[in-house]
Design a protein around this motif. Sequence first.
Motif, PDB file in Angstrom:
ATOM      1  N   THR A  95       4.888  -1.679  -0.690  1.00 13.44           N
ATOM      2  CA  THR A  95       3.620  -0.961  -0.862  1.00 13.44           C
ATOM      3  C   THR A  95       3.738   0.212  -1.827  1.00 13.44           C
ATOM      4  O   THR A  95       2.732   0.643  -2.388  1.00 13.44           O
ATOM      5  CB  THR A  95       3.128  -0.380   0.482  1.00 13.44           C
ATOM      6  N   SER A 177      -5.354  -5.035   7.973  1.00 12.80           N
ATOM      7  CA  SER A 177      -5.329  -4.417   6.639  1.00 12.80           C
ATOM      8  C   SER A 177      -6.333  -5.081   5.697  1.00 12.80           C
ATOM      9  O   SER A 177      -6.514  -4.644   4.573  1.00 12.80           O
ATOM     10  CB  SER A 177      -3.916  -4.513   6.051  1.00 12.80           C
ATOM     11  N   ALA A 178      -6.966  -6.162   6.149  1.00 12.52           N
ATOM     12  CA  ALA A 178      -7.940  -6.890   5.322  1.00 12.52           C
ATOM     13  C   ALA A 178      -8.948  -7.564   6.237  1.00 12.52           C
ATOM     14  O   ALA A 178      -8.862  -7.461   7.457  1.00 12.52           O
ATOM     15  CB  ALA A 178      -7.230  -7.938   4.464  1.00 12.52           C
ATOM     16  N   CYS A 364      -8.506  -1.199   6.282  1.00 13.21           N
ATOM     17  CA  CYS A 364      -8.327  -1.374   4.833  1.00 13.21           C
ATOM     18  C   CYS A 364      -8.505  -0.010   4.146  1.00 13.21           C
ATOM     19  O   CYS A 364      -9.414   0.738   4.482  1.00 13.21           O
ATOM     20  CB  CYS A 364      -9.399  -2.358   4.366  1.00 13.21           C
ATOM     21  N   THR A 372     -10.095  -9.278  -0.297  1.00 15.52           N
ATOM     22  CA  THR A 372      -8.959  -9.698  -1.114  1.00 15.52           C
ATOM     23  C   THR A 372      -7.691  -8.882  -0.847  1.00 15.52           C
ATOM     24  O   THR A 372      -6.644  -9.175  -1.424  1.00 15.52           O
ATOM     25  CB  THR A 372      -9.308  -9.568  -2.618  1.00 15.52           C
ATOM     26  N   ALA A 373      -7.768  -7.869   0.014  1.00  9.72           N
ATOM     27  CA  ALA A 373      -6.582  -7.031   0.284  1.00  9.72           C
ATOM     28  C   ALA A 373      -5.490  -7.868   0.959  1.00  9.72           C
ATOM     29  O   ALA A 373      -5.792  -8.825   1.673  1.00  9.72           O
ATOM     30  CB  ALA A 373      -6.975  -5.869   1.186  1.00  9.72           C
ATOM     31  N   PRO A 374      -4.208  -7.514   0.746  1.00  9.40           N
ATOM     32  CA  PRO A 374      -3.126  -8.224   1.451  1.00  9.40           C
ATOM     33  C   PRO A 374      -3.270  -8.055   2.967  1.00  9.40           C
ATOM     34  O   PRO A 374      -3.529  -6.953   3.447  1.00  9.40           O
ATOM     35  CB  PRO A 374      -1.856  -7.528   0.948  1.00  9.40           C
ATOM     36  N   TYR A 375      -3.128  -9.157   3.681  1.00 14.29           N
ATOM     37  CA  TYR A 375      -3.350  -9.144   5.127  1.00 14.29           C
ATOM     38  C   TYR A 375      -2.057  -8.769   5.866  1.00 14.29           C
ATOM     39  O   TYR A 375      -0.964  -8.771   5.293  1.00 14.29           O
ATOM     40  CB  TYR A 375      -3.850 -10.528   5.594  1.00 14.29           C
ATOM     41  N   SER A 378       2.011  -9.087   5.274  1.00 14.77           N
ATOM     42  CA  SER A 378       2.368  -9.077   3.850  1.00 14.77           C
ATOM     43  C   SER A 378       3.216  -7.850   3.551  1.00 14.77           C
ATOM     44  O   SER A 378       3.008  -6.782   4.127  1.00 14.77           O
ATOM     45  CB  SER A 378       1.089  -9.037   3.001  1.00 14.77           C
ATOM     46  N   LEU A 380       2.859  -6.185   1.110  1.00 15.49           N
ATOM     47  CA  LEU A 380       1.945  -5.276   0.408  1.00 15.49           C
ATOM     48  C   LEU A 380       0.831  -4.750   1.320  1.00 15.49           C
ATOM     49  O   LEU A 380      -0.057  -4.022   0.861  1.00 15.49           O
ATOM     50  CB  LEU A 380       1.318  -6.006  -0.787  1.00 15.49           C
ATOM     51  N   ALA A 381       0.859  -5.108   2.587  1.00 19.45           N
ATOM     52  CA  ALA A 381      -0.226  -4.701   3.500  1.00 19.45           C
ATOM     53  C   ALA A 381      -0.235  -3.177   3.666  1.00 19.45           C
ATOM     54  O   ALA A 381       0.792  -2.574   3.962  1.00 19.45           O
ATOM     55  CB  ALA A 381      -0.056  -5.375   4.860  1.00 19.45           C
TER      56      ALA A 381
END
Length: 405
Positions: A95, A177-178, A364, A372-375, A378, A380-381
């Motif tokens: 992240t 996160s999404a 989010c 479209t955010a990383p779930y 991930s 990248l969450a």
Amino acid sequence: MAAATQDAAAIGGELAHLRRAIHAEPEIGLQLPLTQQKILAALDGLPLEVTLGSALTSVTAVLRGGAAKGDGAAGGGPVVLLRADMDALPVAERTGLDFASRIDGTMHACGHDLHSAMLVGAARLLSARQADLPGSVVFMFQPGEEGHGGARFMIEEGVLDAAGERAAAAYALHVASAELPAGMFSSRVGPMMAAAEALDITVTGRGGHGSQPHHAADPIPVACEIVTALQVLVTRRFDIFDPVVITVGSFHAGTANNVIPDEARLQVTIRSFSPDSRALVRESAVRLVHEIAAAHGLTATAEFTGSYPVTVNDDGEAGFAAGVVAEVLGEDRFHPQANPMAGAEDFSYVLEQVPGAFIMLGACPPGVDPATAPYNHSALAVFDDMVLADGAALFTELAIRRLTR
Ligand SMILES: [Zn+2]
Ligand SMILES: [Zn+2]
């Protein structure tokens, strides 16, 4: 009593500080000593009866209300259980956050760091209201949600009866996160999350030369037949309105084009949404493996190596929780969830014994599209701290209103 939302907002900064400290030092599984220490330090000084787990580094804290009817000494009054999971995942965080994981290959990629901080917040807010509480609150800080069945160990060690009598209701929050907009709570009546089973299959034949299959017993075509038969099982044996998912995620056999191997190994995940479908798929999948192998003169083993039951929200408690969100935070903050999620949760073990609700909370970050955010899970969450105060406030109001009801 003063509105919990204002008091929660006032401690939001401290909860973010705690959450970031937990995030930076993530731990996996049932043994989370550093996380346990941070939670104990944050609870220090509150009027709680704290007990630690033996099989795992759990924290169980009991708050006895001062307005409970009954004999006073035992507390009396009903008991509400609030749960947060504490564990991280074997994910290498990417992240770039300034409080990102300092432990290689380990990340709070499912937001359990936020759950822990929100429950600490609720413990503080409810402790401040102790004199007015007509019952007890059990705070369940649980390791090992991510496939380790930590909730089951805590139940064996008595968490559901920690206040001296069985909890009357149980609630858990989970951040996303999404998918959900930031600050949006979401839940549903009935099945909320799937049951998950891990099934390991080994098909055993007899290896040989690839040019002479009649002298061998080739496990590969038999394993292939099992893969397709599992998909046929899904479409022919199950009500489409009570769905089942079977995915063969791993298939390993052989070493060379002209060598028939002795074995083929399959790893399968199975998801289902009702106890009936779960029982049927477990039994049918195993029978199909054995009998397809037998039909070709081979043998096979099929073993369940891990599973969580269906997470089922109680009709009354899920409706009650939705109402509390609407009353405390506003009608526009609750989104009725149309379908269950195919992920699994070990809060299911709590909900098998105590009526309650599992509630999602969008986290989010601002300026990021939840579509479209990383779930969760991930590398990248990203989960935003802004939701901590409202999560703590909701836990607090659920407990107060359920005890007062
Ligand atoms: Zn997770
Ligand atoms: Zn999770």
